[in-house]
Motif scaffolding. Structure first.
Motif, PDB file in Angstrom:
ATOM      1  N   LEU A 546       1.200  -1.595   0.390  1.00 32.01           N
ATOM      2  CA  LEU A 546       0.161   0.249   0.011  1.00 32.01           C
ATOM      3  C   LEU A 546       1.189   1.051   0.036  1.00 32.01           C
ATOM      4  O   LEU A 546       1.740   1.734   0.929  1.00 32.01           O
ATOM      5  CB  LEU A 546      -0.749  -0.023   0.993  1.00 32.01           C
ATOM      6  N   SER A 547       0.762   2.129  -0.650  1.00 33.38           N
ATOM      7  CA  SER A 547       1.056   3.693  -0.667  1.00 33.38           C
ATOM      8  C   SER A 547       0.521   4.492  -0.217  1.00 33.38           C
ATOM      9  O   SER A 547       1.221   5.498   0.656  1.00 33.38           O
ATOM     10  CB  SER A 547       1.582   4.201  -2.458  1.00 33.38           C
ATOM     11  N   SER A 548      -0.541   4.075   0.267  1.00 31.56           N
ATOM     12  CA  SER A 548      -1.641   4.683   0.688  1.00 31.56           C
ATOM     13  C   SER A 548      -2.635   4.318   1.917  1.00 31.56           C
ATOM     14  O   SER A 548      -3.068   3.184   1.748  1.00 31.56           O
ATOM     15  CB  SER A 548      -2.531   5.304   0.326  1.00 31.56           C
ATOM     16  N   LEU A 549      -2.679   4.229   3.088  1.00 37.07           N
ATOM     17  CA  LEU A 549      -3.424   3.107   4.075  1.00 37.07           C
ATOM     18  C   LEU A 549      -4.566   3.824   5.666  1.00 37.07           C
ATOM     19  O   LEU A 549      -3.238   4.997   6.246  1.00 37.07           O
ATOM     20  CB  LEU A 549      -2.430   2.016   5.064  1.00 37.07           C
ATOM     21  N   ASP A 550      -4.990   4.006   5.666  1.00 39.26           N
ATOM     22  CA  ASP A 550      -5.556   4.969   6.355  1.00 39.26           C
ATOM     23  C   ASP A 550      -6.566   4.207   7.279  1.00 39.26           C
ATOM     24  O   ASP A 550      -7.647   4.644   6.942  1.00 39.26           O
ATOM     25  CB  ASP A 550      -6.473   6.317   5.901  1.00 39.26           C
ATOM     26  N   LEU A 551      -6.674   4.056   8.792  1.00 39.22           N
ATOM     27  CA  LEU A 551      -7.479   3.752   9.266  1.00 39.22           C
ATOM     28  C   LEU A 551      -7.741   4.188  10.626  1.00 39.22           C
ATOM     29  O   LEU A 551      -8.055   4.218  11.600  1.00 39.22           O
ATOM     30  CB  LEU A 551      -6.935   2.392   9.981  1.00 39.22           C
ATOM     31  N   SER A 552      -7.524   5.948  10.317  1.00 37.26           N
ATOM     32  CA  SER A 552      -7.445   5.902  11.900  1.00 37.26           C
ATOM     33  C   SER A 552      -9.448   6.367  12.261  1.00 37.26           C
ATOM     34  O   SER A 552      -9.871   6.383  11.544  1.00 37.26           O
ATOM     35  CB  SER A 552      -6.773   7.784  11.654  1.00 37.26           C
ATOM     36  N   ASN A 553      -9.558   7.114  13.271  1.00 39.37           N
ATOM     37  CA  ASN A 553     -10.456   7.257  14.226  1.00 39.37           C
ATOM     38  C   ASN A 553     -11.999   6.462  13.830  1.00 39.37           C
ATOM     39  O   ASN A 553     -12.583   6.039  13.070  1.00 39.37           O
ATOM     40  CB  ASN A 553     -11.313   9.257  13.607  1.00 39.37           C
ATOM     41  N   ASN A 554     -11.423   4.746  14.384  1.00 39.11           N
ATOM     42  CA  ASN A 554     -12.300   3.644  14.352  1.00 39.11           C
ATOM     43  C   ASN A 554     -12.874   3.188  16.007  1.00 39.11           C
ATOM     44  O   ASN A 554     -12.160   4.196  16.701  1.00 39.11           O
ATOM     45  CB  ASN A 554     -11.995   2.732  13.298  1.00 39.11           C
ATOM     46  N   ARG A 555     -12.819   1.984  15.873  1.00 38.62           N
ATOM     47  CA  ARG A 555     -12.111   1.447  17.587  1.00 38.62           C
ATOM     48  C   ARG A 555     -12.413   0.263  17.410  1.00 38.62           C
ATOM     49  O   ARG A 555     -12.256  -0.709  18.018  1.00 38.62           O
ATOM     50  CB  ARG A 555     -14.328   1.821  17.853  1.00 38.62           C
ATOM     51  N   LEU A 556     -10.708   0.427  16.343  1.00 35.38           N
ATOM     52  CA  LEU A 556     -10.100  -0.987  16.428  1.00 35.38           C
ATOM     53  C   LEU A 556      -8.920  -0.973  17.409  1.00 35.38           C
ATOM     54  O   LEU A 556      -8.488   0.057  18.785  1.00 35.38           O
ATOM     55  CB  LEU A 556      -8.898  -0.238  15.610  1.00 35.38           C
ATOM     56  N   THR A 557      -9.055  -2.323  17.988  1.00 37.18           N
ATOM     57  CA  THR A 557      -8.242  -2.434  19.070  1.00 37.18           C
ATOM     58  C   THR A 557      -6.851  -3.398  18.672  1.00 37.18           C
ATOM     59  O   THR A 557      -6.719  -3.680  17.950  1.00 37.18           O
ATOM     60  CB  THR A 557      -8.992  -2.741  20.222  1.00 37.18           C
ATOM     61  N   GLY A 558      -5.921  -3.950  20.015  1.00 38.31           N
ATOM     62  CA  GLY A 558      -4.914  -4.729  20.028  1.00 38.31           C
ATOM     63  C   GLY A 558      -3.997  -4.264  19.474  1.00 38.31           C
ATOM     64  O   GLY A 558      -3.550  -2.858  19.530  1.00 38.31           O
ATOM     65  N   THR A 559      -3.021  -4.689  18.826  1.00 35.28           N
ATOM     66  CA  THR A 559      -1.835  -4.515  18.883  1.00 35.28           C
ATOM     67  C   THR A 559      -1.790  -4.622  16.573  1.00 35.28           C
ATOM     68  O   THR A 559      -1.863  -5.719  16.479  1.00 35.28           O
ATOM     69  CB  THR A 559      -0.753  -5.766  18.909  1.00 35.28           C
ATOM     70  N   VAL A 560      -0.851  -3.178  16.884  1.00 33.57           N
ATOM     71  CA  VAL A 560      -1.053  -2.690  14.622  1.00 33.57           C
ATOM     72  C   VAL A 560       0.370  -4.037  14.509  1.00 33.57           C
ATOM     73  O   VAL A 560       0.965  -4.516  15.138  1.00 33.57           O
ATOM     74  CB  VAL A 560      -0.291  -1.856  14.904  1.00 33.57           C
ATOM     75  N   PRO A 561      -0.395  -4.967  13.650  1.00 38.01           N
ATOM     76  CA  PRO A 561       0.870  -6.035  13.159  1.00 38.01           C
ATOM     77  C   PRO A 561       2.491  -5.232  12.657  1.00 38.01           C
ATOM     78  O   PRO A 561       2.332  -4.277  12.500  1.00 38.01           O
ATOM     79  CB  PRO A 561      -0.028  -6.555  11.732  1.00 38.01           C
ATOM     80  N   SER A 562       2.955  -5.868  12.886  1.00 40.56           N
ATOM     81  CA  SER A 562       4.700  -5.221  13.032  1.00 40.56           C
ATOM     82  C   SER A 562       4.410  -4.953  11.458  1.00 40.56           C
ATOM     83  O   SER A 562       5.800  -3.484  11.432  1.00 40.56           O
ATOM     84  CB  SER A 562       5.525  -6.346  13.547  1.00 40.56           C
ATOM     85  N   ASP A 563       4.541  -5.963  10.554  1.00 43.70           N
ATOM     86  CA  ASP A 563       5.130  -5.350   8.958  1.00 43.70           C
ATOM     87  C   ASP A 563       4.563  -3.076   9.112  1.00 43.70           C
ATOM     88  O   ASP A 563       4.823  -3.190   8.251  1.00 43.70           O
ATOM     89  CB  ASP A 563       4.635  -6.583   8.106  1.00 43.70           C
ATOM     90  N   LEU A 564       2.838  -3.397   9.731  1.00 45.88           N
ATOM     91  CA  LEU A 564       2.103  -2.246   9.288  1.00 45.88           C
ATOM     92  C   LEU A 564       2.951  -1.296  10.777  1.00 45.88           C
ATOM     93  O   LEU A 564       2.600  -0.280  10.331  1.00 45.88           O
ATOM     94  CB  LEU A 564       0.737  -2.170   9.842  1.00 45.88           C
TER      95      LEU A 564
END
Length: 997
Positions: A546-564
């Protein structure tokens, strides 16, 4: 001795008998290559025939002697011997047009003194046109569409005063003024001189040719006003003046051309209003796009009962369109885009059920779409975007059976998208953004299987995204952001295997991110921000490039995968309070302990952290001092540093130590933001280019000087070089095999630096050849070389964007990153790594006063300034700047462009000025035909640098357009028998781009 040789020996002592003409024609047949598709037509050409009058393509006179040979469009090739054909004493017509004949037009054609009709058009004849004045009886002469060069053949015309039809266009003659001898051929009814490299004014003497029914002088370099004397040509049916530099108003009295049916003066600099056209009621086709006409469209146009095509886009027209426009005839298309037109859409342009294209985008039309267009099943393109239209879209519009684009965006439409959309079996582009559409997305939308692009951004759609979306296997782009969609993201999205851009931002979507999105191997941009998504981020997303990734302003939880969890995506997770990361400074660090974070524990951790930082800082300082003391002249002794690991990507004839030992000051040939470049001559005599990248601040200081921001950037690269992302990128680049992309042979890495070994390109960079003293010393690049560089570099970028398993974005396309081999073939260099390095620094310096941007000043696409995101279209913009450099010879940024202006703005400001566009072409390009080709490439460059990213073509389309410049476009003329080259200026419709923003 053969019978044919005997005939030649006897001629001209005796004329051929009728039966002897068979031998002449059989000799002609045997000298040609006849394709299988035409073989049957020559079966009648038999040696046993007593007379040739029954041969296909042969006509005889009353005395059974051959009077006409017509082998038009038979696909034959080879060369023609006129010395044999001229043995036919009654031959008056020779038509060999639209074949593949080659060679020169030899002077032995003089022996065909009885010819009245000579047609050799659309072949591959070359050389100069010989003096044809001995053929004084010619009525028809057609040599258009060949490869003739040299002086315009005006001498040939001086003794052929009876000419009635003259077609010499589409050839590469030397530059010349309009040939005055033509104005003396007062019997002419047909004159075709398009693409003849004519310069200067169209002379007033053109008014002498009062018998003309067709006058074509398009695609030349004619300038000045259209002469008033042209109004004397009151028999004209067709007048083609397009793609010149004509200025001023249409001459007074133009309405005297009362028989005019086809008029095209597009792509000039004409001004004034259209009043002079108000009474040309026999017009069938009127094309005046890309001029500077103003005023209203004459109301009389609504009474033109023969009008089929109307193209007036890119002018300054105002007022309403006539209500009855297009209602009388089998109307075909209208394009009045990019004007200032107001009022309603004329309701009856599809009254006869034949309309194919309705293009009125970028005006100020208002009111509703007339219900009549719901039944216009012949429509292929329906584009009404960027107006003030309102109301409910008639249901039949959604179900147009052969429409491939429906464009309604940027209006005030309301109401639902109905289930009739399922019947739109040919629809591939649906644009609905920035309206007031409401209701649920019908599942039937995704039954329109041909769809490749859907944009419904900024509407009021509600409800779930239908699971049937998975049926769209060819979908490339889906934008449903800024609506009120709710429910889960359907798992079936993972079946849209071609999807490259997905935006569902600013909705009310909930539930988890489906892991199936990780199957979208072509996905380049993913935006799910500003929703109510919950759960963990699927690890499957780590497989995406991905050249562009935006998951901001949600209710996500847990650990961000290391490759991201990389700096490139620092802002991608903001506003998710339940997220943590092991290595991301913008998120809290994950903890394995479940105990409370008491003040005491926090204090202890801070003390430990301060201690560690102090130790590391002290150690680093000592190491820096020791290294600086041991280094000489800014070079670090690599051979003395620890162990090295080598990864090979091609067969090597050297070992790593030979490369390492050559990283010395005397071999340095270049410096850049990502490292130094060295010229390394191996023991075998082969030369390599080696890029050396430090990943500690001392190396940064040594290589780059004392600039603090650069040193900080180099420091951030330390973690980058160790990251899995860097390794994955290297492996991706190492797999590239394309003639126009630089070869990477191996990487050699240690703890503190990395060496990348590339092929060495001896002619340096395109920048050097165009702009530096190196170029001046070696002489200017000729146009042929520039064109080959342009198309080669375009093919390299096309491969990166479209030919790899996952698209590779270069992110720093510029002339200094286009290297030239010994034959000046281009190689795209410094790709991929530049992207990663810039990504890693952008976020880190987002709030700094000194940004390291993704690209180079003068080449950066405008959208980057406000989105900080790039796409393939950003590369296209940068490549457009390179094309401008190639054509103009100018740098991207020059003082005389004006304050805060670059080459893109300079070209845009001058390409439509009163001066000829030729004034922008590098003065070192001297040949007139080459300057004409350069202008066409410049027009492509303007398209590539459109201000709106979506309006730029793909690199695949750019390659196709450049190839068309190389081979020419030679369609049959509008009235059937004149070959014409249509201009490369593209309509807003045909390429979904616009030449000027």
């Amino acid at each position: 001795m053969s019978p044919f040789v005997v005939l030649l020996l006897l001629f001209p002592l005796t004329l051929l008998a009728a039966e002897d003409e068979v031998a002449v024609l059989l000799h002609l047949k045997n000298s040609l290559h006849i394709p299988a598709s035409s073989a049957a037509e020559f079966q009648s050409w038999l040696p046993s025939a007593a007379l040739p009058c029954n041969f296909t393509g042969i006509t005889c006179d009353a005395g059974n002697l051959v009077s006409a040979i017509d082998l038009t469009r038979k696909g034959i090739s080879g060369t023609i011997s006129f010395s044999s054909l001229c043995l036919l004493p009654s031959l008056s017509k020779l038509s060999l047009g639209s074949n593949n004949l080659s060679g020169n037009l030899a002077t032995d054609i003089h022996n065909c003194s009885g010819l009245r009709h000579l047609d050799l058009a659309a072949n591959s004849l070359s050389g100069t046109v010989p003096d044809l004045s001995p053929l004084s009886g010619l009525r028809v002469l057609n040599l258009s569409g060949n490869n003739f060069s040299g002086q315009f053949p005006w001498i040939s015309l001086s003794n052929i005063s009876v000419l009635e039809s003259l077609s010499l266009g589409d050839n590469s003659y030397d530059s010349s003024p309009f040939p005055m001898v033509v104005t003396e051929l007062t019997n002419l009814y047909w004159l075709y001189l398009s693409v003849c490299n004519l310069h200067g004014d169209l002379p007033p003497e053109i008014g002498n040719l009062t018998h003309l029914v067709n006058l074509e002088v398009s695609d030349n370099f004619l300038s000045g006003p259209i002469p008033p004397e042209i109004t004397k040509l009151n028999k004209l049916l067709q007048l083609e003046l397009y793609n010149n530099s004509f200025t001023g108003n249409l001459p007074v009295g133009f309405q005297n051309l009362s028989e005019l049916s086809f008029f095209d003066a597009s792509s000039n600099y004409l001004t004034g209003d259209l009043t002079e056209l108000a009474f040309l009621n026999k017009l069938v086709s009127l094309q005046l796009f890309f001029n500077d006409f103003s005023g209203e469209v004459p109301a009389e146009f609504g009474d033109f009962k023969n009008l089929v095509n109307l193209s007036l886009y890119n002018n300054r027209l105002t007022g309403s369109l006539p209500p009855k426009l297009g209602s009388w005839s089998e109307f075909n298309f209208i394009d009045v885009s990019t004007n200032f037109l107001t009022g309603p859409i004329p309701p009856d342009m599809c009254r006869m059920g034949t309309m194919k294209k309705l293009l009125i985008l970028e005006n100020q039309f208002s009111g509703e779409i007339p219900a009549s267009y719901a039944n216009c099943t012949t429509l292929i393109r329906f584009r009404v975007s960027n107006n003030s239209l309102s109301g409910v879209v008639p249901a039949g519009i959604w179900s147009l059976p052969i429409a491939n684009i429906i464009d309604l965006e940027l209006n005030q439409f309301e109401g639902p998208l109905t289930k009739e959309i399922a019947k739109a079996s040919s629809l591939n582009q649906l644009y609905l953004s920035n309206n007031r559409f409401s209701g649920e997305l019908p599942p039937e939308l995704f039954e329109a299987a041909a769809l490749v692009s859907i944009d419904a951004t900024s509407n009021k759609f509600v409800g779930n995204i239908p699971a049937s979306i998975g049926k769209l296997k060819g979908l490339l782009s889906l934008s449903l952001d800024q609506n009120m969609l709710s429910g889960d993201i359907p798992d079936s999205l993972g079946s849209c295997s071609d999807l490259s851009s997905l935006s569902l931002a600013a909705n009310l979507l909930s539930g988890p991110i489906p892991p199936s999105i990780g199957k979208l191997s072509n996905l380049n941009s993913l935006n799910l921000s500003n929703n109510q998504l919950s759960g963990q981020i699927p690890t499957s997303l780590t497989s995406l490039k991905l050249s562009s990734l935006d998951l901001s302003n949600n209710r996500l939880t847990g650990t961000v995968p290391s490759d991201l969890s990389i700096n490139a995506y620092n802002d991608s997770f903001a506003g998710n309070t339940g997220l943590c990361a092991d290595a991301n400074s913008f998120l809290p660090r994950c903890s394995s302990s479940t105990s409370n974070n008491s003040d005491k524990l926090r204090t202890v951790l801070i003390i430990i952290l301060v201690f560690i930082v102090a130790v590391v800082a002290g150690t680093s300082l000592f190491t820096i001092i020791r290294r600086r003391r041991s280094s000489s002249g800014g070079d670090y002794p690599l051979s003395a540093r620890g162990s090295w690991n080598i990864k090979t990507f091609r067969i090597l004839t050297f070992d790593e130590q030979e490369i390492i030992n050559s990283i010395k000051q005397e071999n340095l040939i270049g410096k850049g933001g990502s490292g130094n470049v060295y010229r390394v001559e191996l023991g075998t005599g082969k030369i390599m280019a080696v890029k050396h990248i430090w990943n500690f601040p001392d190396g940064a200081a040594s290589a780059e000087g004392s600039n603090r921001s650069t040193a900080a950037a180099m420091l951030s690269r330390r973690s980058l070089l160790r990251s899995k992302e860097f390794e994955a990128e290297i492996e991706t680049l190492s797999s590239i095999r394309h003639v126009n992309v630089v070869k990477l042979y191996c990487s050699i890495t240690s703890e503190d630096s990395s060496l990348l070994v590339y092929e060495y390109l001896p002619n340096g960079s395109l920048w050097d050849r165009l702009h530096s003293g190196t170029g001046e010393k070696l002489g200017p690049l000729d146009w042929e070389t520039r064109y080959e560089i342009a198309i080669g570099a375009a093919r390299g970028l096309e491969y990166l964007h479209h030919g790899c398993n996952r698209p590779i974005l270069h992110r720093d396309v510029k002339s200094s990153n286009i290297l030239l081999d010994e034959e000046f073939r281009p190689r795209i260099a410094d790709f991929g790594l530049a992207k990663i390095l810039h990504c890693s620094t952008n976020a880190a310096f987002r709030d700094s006063s000194s940004h390291l941007v993704a690209g180079t000043h003068g080449y950066i696409a405008p959208e980057y300034a406000y989105t900080w995101k790039v796409s393939e279209k950003s590369d296209v913009y940068s490549f457009g700047v390179v094309l401008m450099e190639l054509v103009t010879g100018k740098r991207p940024v020059e003082i005389y462009y004006g304050e805060d202006k670059d080459i893109v703005q300079w070209v845009a400001a001058n390409i439509r000025s009163q001066e000829s566009v030729l004034g922008l072409v590098d003065r070192r390009i001297l040949d007139a035909a080459e300057r004409e080709a350069a202008v066409k490439v410049l027009r492509i460059a303007v398209i590539c640098t459109a201000g709106i990213a979506a309006m730029r073509p793909s690199m695949r389309t750019v390659v196709q357009m450049l190839e068309e410049v190389g081979v020419g476009i030679l369609p049959i003329g509008r009235l059937g028998n004149a070959v014409g080259v249509k201009q490369l200026v593209l309509s807003t419709d045909e390429k979904n781009t616009k030449l000027y923003q």
